[in-house]
Design an enzyme around this catalytic site. Structure first.
Site, PDB file in Angstrom:
ATOM      1  N   ASN A 171     -25.137   4.712  -7.789  1.00  0.00           N
ATOM      2  CA  ASN A 171     -26.256   5.638  -7.584  1.00  0.00           C
ATOM      3  C   ASN A 171     -25.987   6.578  -6.411  1.00  0.00           C
ATOM      4  O   ASN A 171     -26.883   6.890  -5.632  1.00  0.00           O
ATOM      5  CB  ASN A 171     -27.568   4.870  -7.344  1.00  0.00           C
ATOM      6  CG  ASN A 171     -28.149   4.326  -8.629  1.00  0.00           C
ATOM      7  OD1 ASN A 171     -27.998   4.935  -9.681  1.00  0.00           O
ATOM      8  ND2 ASN A 171     -28.802   3.177  -8.552  1.00  0.00           N
ATOM      9  N   TYR A 206     -30.457   1.357  -4.510  1.00  0.00           N
ATOM     10  CA  TYR A 206     -31.911   1.483  -4.647  1.00  0.00           C
ATOM     11  C   TYR A 206     -32.531   1.746  -3.270  1.00  0.00           C
ATOM     12  O   TYR A 206     -31.817   2.004  -2.307  1.00  0.00           O
ATOM     13  CB  TYR A 206     -32.472   0.250  -5.369  1.00  0.00           C
ATOM     14  CG  TYR A 206     -31.944   0.189  -6.791  1.00  0.00           C
ATOM     15  CD1 TYR A 206     -32.279   1.184  -7.705  1.00  0.00           C
ATOM     16  CD2 TYR A 206     -31.061  -0.807  -7.202  1.00  0.00           C
ATOM     17  CE1 TYR A 206     -31.762   1.187  -8.992  1.00  0.00           C
ATOM     18  CE2 TYR A 206     -30.539  -0.817  -8.489  1.00  0.00           C
ATOM     19  CZ  TYR A 206     -30.902   0.183  -9.378  1.00  0.00           C
ATOM     20  OH  TYR A 206     -30.382   0.195 -10.642  1.00  0.00           O
ATOM     21  N   HIS A 234     -34.003  -6.920  -2.773  1.00  0.00           N
ATOM     22  CA  HIS A 234     -32.907  -6.135  -3.357  1.00  0.00           C
ATOM     23  C   HIS A 234     -32.542  -4.998  -2.397  1.00  0.00           C
ATOM     24  O   HIS A 234     -33.193  -3.957  -2.372  1.00  0.00           O
ATOM     25  CB  HIS A 234     -33.361  -5.571  -4.705  1.00  0.00           C
ATOM     26  CG  HIS A 234     -32.242  -5.094  -5.577  1.00  0.00           C
ATOM     27  ND1 HIS A 234     -30.976  -4.813  -5.098  1.00  0.00           N
ATOM     28  CD2 HIS A 234     -32.194  -4.847  -6.918  1.00  0.00           C
ATOM     29  CE1 HIS A 234     -30.214  -4.411  -6.115  1.00  0.00           C
ATOM     30  NE2 HIS A 234     -30.922  -4.429  -7.220  1.00  0.00           N
ATOM     31  N   ASN A 253     -27.012  -1.868  -4.476  1.00  0.00           N
ATOM     32  CA  ASN A 253     -26.870  -1.045  -5.683  1.00  0.00           C
ATOM     33  C   ASN A 253     -27.529   0.336  -5.650  1.00  0.00           C
ATOM     34  O   ASN A 253     -27.887   0.879  -6.698  1.00  0.00           O
ATOM     35  CB  ASN A 253     -27.378  -1.813  -6.915  1.00  0.00           C
ATOM     36  CG  ASN A 253     -26.573  -3.070  -7.171  1.00  0.00           C
ATOM     37  OD1 ASN A 253     -25.569  -3.300  -6.485  1.00  0.00           O
ATOM     38  ND2 ASN A 253     -26.972  -3.876  -8.127  1.00  0.00           N
ATOM     39  N   THR A 270     -31.215  -7.324 -14.837  1.00  0.00           N
ATOM     40  CA  THR A 270     -32.252  -6.551 -15.516  1.00  0.00           C
ATOM     41  C   THR A 270     -31.997  -6.590 -17.012  1.00  0.00           C
ATOM     42  O   THR A 270     -30.886  -6.328 -17.448  1.00  0.00           O
ATOM     43  CB  THR A 270     -32.204  -5.091 -15.005  1.00  0.00           C
ATOM     44  OG1 THR A 270     -32.619  -5.099 -13.651  1.00  0.00           O
ATOM     45  CG2 THR A 270     -33.078  -4.165 -15.824  1.00  0.00           C
TER      46      THR A 270
HETATM   47  C1  LIG Z   1     -27.184  -6.188 -17.597  1.00  0.00           C
HETATM   48  C2  LIG Z   1     -27.084  -6.186 -16.094  1.00  0.00           C
HETATM   49  C3  LIG Z   1     -28.228  -6.062 -15.342  1.00  0.00           C
HETATM   50  C4  LIG Z   1     -28.172  -6.125 -13.950  1.00  0.00           C
HETATM   51  N1  LIG Z   1     -29.329  -6.093 -13.232  1.00  0.00           N
HETATM   52  C5  LIG Z   1     -29.312  -6.304 -11.900  1.00  0.00           C
HETATM   53  C6  LIG Z   1     -30.535  -6.484 -11.165  1.00  0.00           C
HETATM   54  O1  LIG Z   1     -31.635  -6.485 -11.711  1.00  0.00           O
HETATM   55  N2  LIG Z   1     -30.431  -6.673  -9.831  1.00  0.00           N
HETATM   56  C7  LIG Z   1     -29.218  -6.706  -9.186  1.00  0.00           C
HETATM   57  O2  LIG Z   1     -29.193  -6.884  -7.964  1.00  0.00           O
HETATM   58  N3  LIG Z   1     -28.056  -6.579  -9.869  1.00  0.00           N
HETATM   59  C8  LIG Z   1     -28.082  -6.410 -11.196  1.00  0.00           C
HETATM   60  N4  LIG Z   1     -26.896  -6.372 -11.904  1.00  0.00           N
HETATM   61  C9  LIG Z   1     -25.638  -6.628 -11.205  1.00  0.00           C
HETATM   62  C10 LIG Z   1     -25.248  -8.093 -11.340  1.00  0.00           C
HETATM   63  O3  LIG Z   1     -26.162  -8.920 -10.649  1.00  0.00           O
HETATM   64  C11 LIG Z   1     -23.831  -8.350 -10.805  1.00  0.00           C
HETATM   65  O4  LIG Z   1     -23.771  -8.003  -9.449  1.00  0.00           O
HETATM   66  C12 LIG Z   1     -22.793  -7.559 -11.590  1.00  0.00           C
HETATM   67  O5  LIG Z   1     -22.964  -7.746 -12.978  1.00  0.00           O
HETATM   68  C13 LIG Z   1     -21.378  -7.962 -11.213  1.00  0.00           C
HETATM   69  O6  LIG Z   1     -21.203  -9.349 -11.410  1.00  0.00           O
HETATM   70  P1  LIG Z   1     -20.408  -9.920 -12.706  1.00  0.00           P
HETATM   71  O7  LIG Z   1     -19.005  -9.363 -12.595  1.00  0.00           O
HETATM   72  O8  LIG Z   1     -20.467 -11.414 -12.518  1.00  0.00           O
HETATM   73  O9  LIG Z   1     -21.101  -9.438 -13.928  1.00  0.00           O
HETATM   74  C14 LIG Z   1     -26.929  -6.271 -13.297  1.00  0.00           C
HETATM   75  C15 LIG Z   1     -25.775  -6.369 -14.074  1.00  0.00           C
HETATM   76  C16 LIG Z   1     -25.840  -6.346 -15.444  1.00  0.00           C
HETATM   77  C17 LIG Z   1     -24.588  -6.539 -16.249  1.00  0.00           C
END
Ligand SMILES: Cc1cc2nc3c(=O)[nH]c(=O)nc-3n(C[C@H](O)[C@H](O)[C@H](O)COP(=O)(O)O)c2cc1C
Length: 379
Positions: free
Chosen positions: A250, A195, A190, A193, A40
């Protein structure tokens, strides 16, 4: 050797690290295993994807690379934050088209993430300022937003009646059809997380007494109805789901995450969907890692399709999970956000740009979005 019966044997070419080996995901021939995680970015004004996303996504596209788009609201009640994109209206479909085109022109495979925030929303994002909807009428009590920084209180949601649930399933179905019309190659539901779908799955939240609450089977019913409807609409071979059974974002935890993850993996097999994307148990919030004795391996072994893992992955542990057969593909969030040419950097074992957390969720169409430099210094 791969642990799951379903994993492709990795042909180790001397020159290629495991993350850069090809993988056939159903009808899609992926040239490597480094996936853009759904992120996001809150730059979709008026809940409509914007032209600046063309550059953002195409920067992160490689030929044969797999990208999962940011969470996109499936209906008016699905919105959980400012400037997130929708996928429920004709304008949304039209707005996504050039962005999807940009990815396709560079040979990428692009899925749309279908999202309903449920109770992780607020009056100001809801039609007529109404209460957000959920499986429950209990509010999120944790003091912090999902980004781990901004203090925020969520309102008490309105519990969906049993009769209203088919409409939310239908909203997912229509959103999936819209995504395909916009040109996406498939959708990711989705279910992670904290939701809406997760609010049904987890026993810490779901306190229903109807057919959507109580037993594990009942708590998973809504998720599986959504998957079934979406698969019927666009074909199971274009459908993935994201789950985070172990996480507690959440305020959405479960007393037996492993049983939940396994039940979902086995039920998804019956629906024959393309992939299951699970977040590692070490990720207790989106950004904080912790020591855990839990593992995704039982779910990986149970699920017959493509298995994607995410959460705290680096070049090293990403290569390691592929090598030992713990996953087919690895999704990278923050590292891909800050390194548009992440596969290239991994190939060369080059240094990485550092991500700037302060611009994760800001509204600027360039800063912290499309201005992270490539290796050659060109933005
Ligand atoms: C800025 C940001 C936005 C995110 N938005 C979403 C999202 O829209 N949908 C989702 O399933 N996870 C979202 N996440 C979670 C990421 O997809 C991912 O699971 C999380 O960052 C952990 O992975 P990483 O350690 O590689 O960053 C978001 C994470 C970040 C940092």
């Amino acid at each position: 050797m791969a642990a799951g019966d379903n994993s492709n044997a990795i042909e180790m070419e001397d020159s290629k690290i495991p993350l850069l080996t090809p993988y056939k995901m159903g009808r899609f021939n992926l040239s490597h295993r480094i996936v853009l995680a759904p992120l996001t970015r809150m730059r979709s004004y008026n809940f409509t994807a914007q032209p600046h996303a063309i550059l953002y996504y195409s920067q992160r596209t490689t030929k044969g690379g797999f990208l999962i788009g940011e969470a996109s609201a499936i209906s008016e009640t699905a919105i959980g934050g400012p400037n997130i994109p929708g996928i429920w209206k004709r304008e949304h479909v039209e707005a996504w088209k050039p962005i999807v085109d940009g990815v396709h022109q560079k040979g990428g495979i692009f899925f749309c993430q279908l999202w309903h925030a449920g109770r992780a929303s607020n009056f100001c994002f809801q039609p007529n300022g109404q209460s957000p909807v959920s499986s429950t009428d209990k509010p999120i009590t944790s003091k912090f937003r999902i980004d781990g920084t901004t203090a925020s209180a969520f309102p008490a949601p309105r519990r969906l009646t049993t009769e209203e649930i088919p409409q939310i399933v239908q909203d997912h179905r229509i959103a999936a059809r819209n995504a395909i019309e916009a040109g996406f190659d498939g959708v990711e539901i989705h279910g992670a997380n904290g939701y809406l779908i997760d609010q049904f799955l987890k026993d810490k939240v779901n306190d229903r007494t109807d057919i959507y609450g109580g037993s594990l089977e009942n708590r998973c019913r809504f998720a599986l109805e959504v998957v079934k409807a979406v698969a019927e609409e666009i074909g199971a071979d274009r459908v993935g789901i994201r789950l985070s059974p172990f996480a507690d974002y959440n305020d959405c935890g479960d007393s037996n995450a492993e049983a939940l993850g396994l039940y979902m993996a086995e039920s998804l097999n019956k629906l024959g969907i393309l992939y299951c994307h699970m977040i590692e148990p070490r990720m207790i919030t989106q950004f904080e890692e912790q020591q855990t004795r839990h593992s995704l391996l039982p779910m990986r072994k149970a699920f017959k399709g493509t298995f994607i893992v995410a959460g705290g992955y680096t070049r090293d542990n990403g290569n390691e999970v592929i090598t030992r057969g713990g996953a087919d593909l690895v999704a990278f969030g923050r590292l891909f956000l800050a390194n548009p040419d992440l596969p290239r950097r991994f190939e060369l074992n080059a240094p990485l740009n550092k991500y700037d957390r302060s611009t994760f969720y800001t509204f600027d169409p360039v800063i912290g979005y499309t201005d992270y430099p490539f290796l050659d210094g060109i933005v």
